[in-house]
Design a protein around this motif. Structure first.
Motif, short mmCIF file in Angstrom:
data_model
loop_
_atom_site.label_atom_id
_atom_site.label_comp_id
_atom_site.label_asym_id
_atom_site.label_seq_id
_atom_site.Cartn_x
_atom_site.Cartn_y
_atom_site.Cartn_z
N GLU A 1 49.86 -9.02 28.38
CA GLU A 1 49.18 -10.29 28.65
C GLU A 1 50.18 -11.40 28.98
N LYS A 2 51.30 -11.43 28.28
CA LYS A 2 52.32 -12.44 28.55
C LYS A 2 52.96 -12.21 29.92
N GLY B 1 43.24 -5.92 19.39
CA GLY B 1 43.81 -4.61 19.11
C GLY B 1 44.57 -4.04 20.29
N ASN B 2 44.80 -2.74 20.24
CA ASN B 2 45.58 -2.06 21.28
C ASN B 2 44.66 -1.48 22.35
N ARG B 3 45.20 -1.32 23.54
CA ARG B 3 44.43 -0.74 24.64
C ARG B 3 44.29 0.77 24.45
N ASP B 4 43.14 1.27 24.83
CA ASP B 4 42.89 2.71 24.84
C ASP B 4 43.56 3.27 26.09
N ILE C 1 53.22 -14.80 33.13
CA ILE C 1 54.49 -15.12 33.79
C ILE C 1 54.38 -14.93 35.30
N ILE C 2 53.74 -13.83 35.71
CA ILE C 2 53.58 -13.57 37.15
C ILE C 2 52.75 -14.68 37.79
N LYS D 1 52.94 -3.91 32.69
CA LYS D 1 53.74 -3.17 31.70
C LYS D 1 55.16 -2.95 32.22
N ASN D 2 55.30 -2.59 33.48
CA ASN D 2 56.62 -2.40 34.10
C ASN D 2 57.44 -3.68 34.02
N ILE D 3 56.82 -4.80 34.36
CA ILE D 3 57.53 -6.08 34.34
C ILE D 3 57.87 -6.50 32.92
N ALA D 4 56.95 -6.30 31.98
CA ALA D 4 57.23 -6.64 30.58
C ALA D 4 58.41 -5.84 30.06
N ASP D 5 58.45 -4.54 30.38
CA ASP D 5 59.54 -3.68 29.91
C ASP D 5 60.88 -4.16 30.47
#
Length: 288
Positions: free
Chosen positions: A195-196, A49-52, A200-201, A178-182
């Motif tokens: 998570e992806k 699911g999604n993070r709180d 990658i990092i 999150k910053n890198i994913a965006d």
């Protein structure tokens, strides 16, 4: 049984070595769910699911499902004594609230992966994160603990066995991923999640259509976040005259950057579980 439990923003860890993602869903994965827990006429699927996004751990709707899942997966006993961590900046204001909450929710009839059990929390204590990691060390040295978590970095200065100075920086692994994913999604018109981005990092490259693409900007993101921690550390603490100790899930991410700038810096053995090992020691001092 005495358990140390860290209900982190990224993952839940326990002193027995249990470690699962801090995700809770009320909908089962179509491919099957590894952890299903039922109590109070509700069913939760853990690790999915999604993070709180709520920063205040005392207010998280996921707190009880994650706590009871952690206990059930870590202990075969019905009766358990538990020490749970809170970020340093929430400890004083939220400690009593969580302890009162658990006093009212201390006994649950649960079904974990279709097996019925009764779990009872006979003793419950909240302890500050970072300081918990210090308690895991067989040392009475003065030191500055830098605990890099999922949403924040806690810094604690222990001097003569006492907590002297604390600080919390709004830098954590989830923020960075999150910053890198965006940025990756925007730059390459793809759709990857936190998570992806983490993967990658760690692997150091990204392939799109079987071609390796330039992700050198990741170094800039990491440096920018490291410098936020460094600025707080240098301004509020005697960082160049005291021993520094890195811990938490983000310790490995920034270890090299710290080593390049500070002489007396170490990383804790198994930093992901340092807090929960310390929480268990606190419990043993209180209840044994």
């Amino acid at each position: 049984m005495i358990l140390g439990i860290d209900i982190g923003n990224y993952s839940v860890k326990t002193s027995t070595g249990v470690n699962f993602k801090s995700l809770v869903s009320t909908e089962e994965n179509l491919l099957g769910s590894k952890i299903k827990i039922e109590f109070d006429n509700k069913t939760f699927y853990i690790g999915e699911g999604n993070r709180d996004t709520e920063l205040d751990k005392a207010s998280k709707e996921s707190f009880l499902p994650l706590l009871y899942s952690a206990i059930a997966l870590s202990s075969p006993a019905q009766y358990n004594k538990v020490v749970v961590g809170l970020p340093i900046n929430q400890y004083k204001s939220r400690k009593a609230e969580i302890e009162n909450k658990i006093s009212k929710e201390s006994n649950k009839k649960i079904i974990l992966n279709d097996k019925e059990r009764t779990l009872t929390i006979t003793e419950f204590k909240v302890y500050p994160e970072g300081v918990g990691a210090y308690q895991s060390l067989d040392s009475e040295e003065d030191m500055i603990i830098i605990d890099i978590g999922g949403r924040t970095t806690d810094i604690a200065y222990i001097f003569n066995g006492e907590l002297k100075t604390t600080s919390t920086v709004n830098v954590g692994t989830l923020n960075i991923y999150k910053n890198i994913a965006d940025q990756l999604n925007s730059k390459f018109s793809i759709d990857i999640d936190v998570e992806k981005a983490e993967k990658i990092i760690k692997q150091g490259y990204l392939s799109i259509d079987n071609k390796t693409v330039d992700i050198s900007f990741v170094s800039s993101v990491l440096r920018e976040n490291f410098m936020k921690i460094k600025a707080d550390l240098d301004f509020k603490f005697s960082a160049h005259t005291e021993k520094l100790m890195l811990t938490g899930g983000g310790a490995a991410l920034f270890h090299k950057a710290f080593v390049n700038r500070y002489e007396d810096i170490s990383i804790m053995q198994n930093p992901v579980l340092a807090n929960v090992r310390g929480f268990k020691k606190v419990g043993e001092l209180l209840w044994v």
